[in-house]
Every structure is written in structure tokens, then in C-alpha cells.
Write a protein that holds these residues in place. Structure first.
Motif, PDB file in Angstrom:
ATOM      1  N   GLU A   7       0.824  -1.205   0.000  1.00  0.00           N
ATOM      2  CA  GLU A   7       0.000   0.000   0.000  1.00  0.00           C
ATOM      3  C   GLU A   7       0.860   1.258   0.000  1.00  0.00           C
ATOM      4  O   GLU A   7       0.564   2.240  -0.697  1.00  0.00           O
ATOM      5  CB  GLU A   7      -0.925  -0.008   1.217  1.00  0.00           C
ATOM      6  N   THR A   8       1.966   1.241   0.752  1.00  0.00           N
ATOM      7  CA  THR A   8       2.867   2.397   0.783  1.00  0.00           C
ATOM      8  C   THR A   8       3.481   2.643  -0.590  1.00  0.00           C
ATOM      9  O   THR A   8       3.541   3.788  -1.064  1.00  0.00           O
ATOM     10  CB  THR A   8       3.980   2.181   1.822  1.00  0.00           C
ATOM     11  N   VAL A   9       3.948   1.567  -1.216  1.00  0.00           N
ATOM     12  CA  VAL A   9       4.553   1.698  -2.546  1.00  0.00           C
ATOM     13  C   VAL A   9       3.534   2.260  -3.531  1.00  0.00           C
ATOM     14  O   VAL A   9       3.832   3.181  -4.314  1.00  0.00           O
ATOM     15  CB  VAL A   9       5.072   0.332  -3.027  1.00  0.00           C
ATOM     16  N   HIS A  10       2.332   1.706  -3.497  1.00  0.00           N
ATOM     17  CA  HIS A  10       1.285   2.143  -4.415  1.00  0.00           C
ATOM     18  C   HIS A  10       0.960   3.621  -4.202  1.00  0.00           C
ATOM     19  O   HIS A  10       0.866   4.410  -5.163  1.00  0.00           O
ATOM     20  CB  HIS A  10       0.033   1.281  -4.201  1.00  0.00           C
ATOM     21  N   ARG A  11       0.848   4.049  -2.951  1.00  0.00           N
ATOM     22  CA  ARG A  11       0.509   5.435  -2.646  1.00  0.00           C
ATOM     23  C   ARG A  11       1.627   6.379  -3.083  1.00  0.00           C
ATOM     24  O   ARG A  11       1.365   7.435  -3.678  1.00  0.00           O
ATOM     25  CB  ARG A  11       0.260   5.566  -1.142  1.00  0.00           C
TER      26      ARG A  11
END
Length: 479
Positions: A7-11
Motif C-alpha cells: 500500500e505504501t509503494v502504491h501510494r
């Protein structure tokens, strides 16, 4: 890779893109497929448009595709070297259809790419002039010295504006066989191994200035490096597990090259290579202010010594598979960090660099990992694919014929140690393939039971069997 990190990478990727469509420009239309397919996929990295030489396939299909071979109906050595100019008009028409100026993910800036990006567009790549300086082969030893690379990792070499006679070349580097390289960027204008006068005839046709180096018997290797600027104004350097590579394997019915991350390394050699990679990354940051992804080439000798042989300030020759090595330890592929760095965005999802590099060293001494083998056409005349079901997961039957298993686009889709493998980049049945053309890539992740190569220029029985079976999918046709 855990859900929180995904989720962090995607954001962070969406923040870096800021609503701009992602467009890839690479020979392989699915160059980022291991990021948006397979385990913990990052769907935001699926390109809105792919501009390339080869066609794509499900489930790796980008939003839109411009492939040179769809226009020319040909695969050949000439096509893979000059494909961009053949598609620039079609690409420009597709780029106009995007609702915002694009981000072009590629490996080097240039006039053509800036024109494609258009007003307001961004080319997320290193400046061409800086890259040419870093990759200049006649300056390579000066680069290593400036970076503080230990002498034990440097090959004896001399720069030359003109080539003297063979006897003088031998005296200058202290070996009977010498390596003459044109002074352009790594991989650009040629390398000749000179053993006698006949080889000198080929060497003098190269364009100077030159790098003349002692010949070192060894296994070609490479290591992928990611430099990320930190909040203190310095650079955090992440070095992946090094791979064994091979070039120009030419055996009956088999012409291939590739990279293997599954073969274990001697710990001292791997440690030295990782240290050298860190030093080169820090030098480039100090000297040119450049960060991001690059590849350091090396030779691993039979006596387990490692010598640096070149640098490419761009991704590995197998970008689709190189990132799988990082995925296997729960880290997103380095290319995600590279794209963020090129766009001036922060990268928070990477661990402490020293901890990461220590893990890379431990993994380098262990067996098992991904591999990629590029198969080229060995037939004498033009051929066309007449069998098979396109890219996907295959296995060999009892007669060593290819049998389709299921769709696939990520090396981990195939259970290699159970006899499966991924065949990527197969041409369509309407494409005429000429001698030397890329016709497939064999990919997978092995725990060590399967080896793609048995030496620097020697394919394993597994690779020979699969490459032969791939060749049997083709039949002669009119050009």
C-alpha cells in the motif's frame, strides 16, 4: 511483500505520477510486467501506453500498445536495433489520446524521446550526456580509481587514441590475449578479443578512442544497484544479489544469452563486488548528482576473484526478471524506487541499506533464485511460428515437445522444479523472424534443481532442450 508495504509503494507511486499517465519506452512492450503481475502486484505500474519493438500478451497487457513488429510484421537484428524510429509517428498518435502529459519511463533521455513526451511531458531517465560520460569505456579505469575501487578488482588496462601493433598492445597490458573496446558507451560500438593478426584487423575497424585491457578468463556477471537520496543530503545505496550471465551461447540448435540469480557465489568475491558497487554509486552522486538504477558488470574467475569490466547507467539486460530477485525477499522491484528518484519523489519503503546489502551477500552464497534466457533464431532463412499458443507457462512432454499449461506473465507463475517454465515474448503467427532474431525468453524461479547455464558460454541440458523445442515451433516461410 506484506500488505502495508504494498500500500505504501502504491501510494507513493501515485503521488510521484501526480495523475500523469505512465508510458514505457523499451524494446520489450512488457518491460515492467513483473511489477504489475505475479505476487503483490502494483497495478499503478501497469502502463497506460507501451511503446516497444515486440508485442504484448495477456495477462501482461498495458492499456494501449504500439509495437514495431505489428507495423513491420518482422523480427530481425536490424529491427531490434532501429525500432523506435519506425514507431514514432504511431506512438505520437497514441500519446495524443492520453488526457494529460505523460511520464515516459525509459533508460536515457534523447531528442526523439523529448519530442515524444511533448509539451509538459516528462522523460524519467538520466541525461544522455551524463550517461555517455559514465559509460565511456576508455574512461572506465579512471572512474574506478576516482570511486576508490580497490586495485584487486580492476583489470590492467590502458586508454589509447590510436591502436599500435599487437606486440605493443601485449606489452602494455602484460597478456598474450588483449581486449580492445571502442570508447563509446558500454554495449555500444563493439568489443574485440585479440589473439592474433586476424583479430587485429577487426579491432582497427572500431572507432576510437579505445580501452585496451588484459584478457581475463571468467564468468560474466552483473549486479543491480539503486541509489536513493536521503534526507541528510547523502545517498543510500542498495545492492542486489549479483547474477551470473552469459553471452553468445552458440551450440547446435541453440543460440541464447541470459542471466541467472540462482547460482551461488563465493562469499569474498560477492562481498568485494557489493563494496565496489557502493563506491561507484557514491562517486556518481558526488560527481554528477545522479542517483537511481544502474548495473555494474564484472568477471568471476575460476580462482574466485572478481574484476569489474563495465558499467551501464540503466537497468539490467533482463529488466523483466531482475526485479524478481528483490520480490523474493519481500521488497518491491528496484525499478519502482528508480522511477520515484527520476521524478524527484521520496522513497520510504526501503529498509536500512546496510541491512539490505548484508542480506544480499547472504543470499548470494545460497542456491536458488530467478533466471532469464533469451532464445534467438538459429535457422538459416526466414521462419514463422506455426505451433504453440503464444506466451505462457509450458512444459516438455516425454518427446521433448512443448506443451501449453496455462496463461502466465511472471516467472513465479511456473513451477520450474516440477518441469514448468514461462515462455515470454513469443512472436505472433503473422511475424516473419529472420536469423538471429529474439524468438522467446525462458524464465522461472528455481530452488536450485534447474540450472540454465553450465558455464560462461555453455547452456545446460535444460536450456538446450527448451531452446530446441522452441525452434521446432517455427517453419520456413517466404520473407
Amino acid at each position: 511483500m506484506d500488505d502495508a508495504r504494498t500500500e505504501t509503494v502504491h501510494r507513493e507511486l501515485l503521488t510521484a505520477l501526480a495523475g500523469r499517465p505512465l508510458v514505457t519506452v523499451d524494446r520489450y512492450g512488457t518491460t515492467l510486467r513483473t511489477c504489475y503481475t505475479g505476487p503483490a502486484p502494483i497495478e499503478a505500474l501497469r502502463p497506460a501506453l507501451s511503446i516497444g519493438c515486440y508485442s504484448t500478451w495477456e495477462p501482461a497487457m498495458p492499456g494501449m500498445v504500439v509495437a514495431a513488429e505489428d507495423r513491420t510484421q518482422v523480427r530481425s537484428v536490424a529491427e531490434r536495433q532501429g525500432w523506435l524510429r519506425r514507431v514514432r509517428h504511431d506512438a505520437a498518435r497514441h500519446l495524443v489520446k492520453l488526457d494529460r502529459p505523460p511520464v515516459l519511463a525509459t533508460w536515457c533521455t534523447g531528442v526523439q524521446l523529448r519530442e515524444l513526451a511533448g509539451p509538459g511531458g516528462t522523460v524519467a531517465a538520466i541525461d544522455a550526456g551524463v550517461r555517455d560520460m559514465i559509460e565511456a569505456r576508455h574512461l572506465f579505469d579512471d572512474l574506478l580509481r576516482a570511486a576508490g575501487v580497490p586495485a584487486v578488482a580492476r583489470i590492467r588496462c590502458v586508454p589509447a587514441d590510436r591502436l599500435p601493433g599487437l606486440a605493443e598492445l601485449r606489452r602494455s597490458v602484460g597478456t598474450e590475449r588483449v581486449v580492445v573496446q571502442a570508447g563509446g558507451p558500454s554495449g555500444g560500438r563493439g568489443t574485440v578479443i585479440v589473439s592474433g593478426d586476424e583479430d587485429m584487423g577487426r579491432a582497427v575497424r572500431l572507432l576510437g578512442p579505445y580501452r585496451v585491457a588484459a584478457f581475463v578468463e571468467g564468468w560474466p556477471c552483473a549486479v543491480t544497484v539503486l541509489g536513493v537520496p536521503n534526507d541528510a543530503g547523502g545517498l543510500d545505496v542498495y545492492v542486489d544479489r549479483p547474477s551470473h550471465g552469459t553471452t553468445r551461447v552458440t551450440e547446435p540448435n541453440t543460440a541464447c544469452d541470459g542471466h541467472d540469480w540462482s547460482r551461488p557465489w563465493p562469499a569474498p568475491a560477492a562481498a568485494l563486488l557489493i563494496e565496489c558497487a557502493e563506491r561507484v554509486a557514491l562517486w556518481a552522486w558526488r560527481r554528477y548528482g545522479v542517483a537511481g538504477l544502474f548495473t555494474l558488470d564484472a568477471l568471476l574467475t575460476p580462482s574466485e576473484r572478481v574484476y569489474l569490466s563495465g558499467i551501464k547507467w540503466r537497468h539490467h539486460d533482463s529488466p523483466e526478471v531482475a526485479g524478481v530477485s528483490q520480490q523474493l525477499i519481500g521488497v518491491p522491484p528496484f525499478v519502482l524506487g528508480h522511477l520515484a528518484v527520476m521524478l524527484g519523489a521520496r522513497v520510504t519503503w526501503l529498509a536500512d541499506p546496510q541491512e539490505f546489502n548484508h542480506i544480499s551477500l547472504l543470499r548470494a552464497t545460497q542456491r536458488g533464485g530467478p533466471f532469464s534466457v533469451r532464445v534467438r533464431l538459429t535457422h538459416e532463412g526466414p521462419m514463422r511460428l506455426v505451433a504453440g499458443q503464444g506466451p505462457g507457462v509450458y512444459h516438455l512432454d516425454h518427446a521433448d515437445r512443448l506443451r501449453w499449461k496455462r496463461p502466465g506473465a511472471h516467472p513465479s507463475d511456473a513451477h520450474v522444479d516440477q518441469g514448468e517454465f514461462l515462455l515470454a515474448d513469443l512472436p505472433g503467427p503473422d511475424i516473419v523472424c529472420h536469423p538471429g532474431a529474439d524468438v522467446a525468453t525462458i524464465e522461472g524461479v528455481t530452488e536450485g534443481a534447474v540450472e540454465p547455464f553450465h558455464g560462461p558460454g555453455r547452456a545446460s541440458p535444460f536450456t538446450r532442450r527448451v531452446a530446441t523445442a522452441v525452434g521446432e515451433l517455427f517453419q520456413p516461410c517466404d520473407p
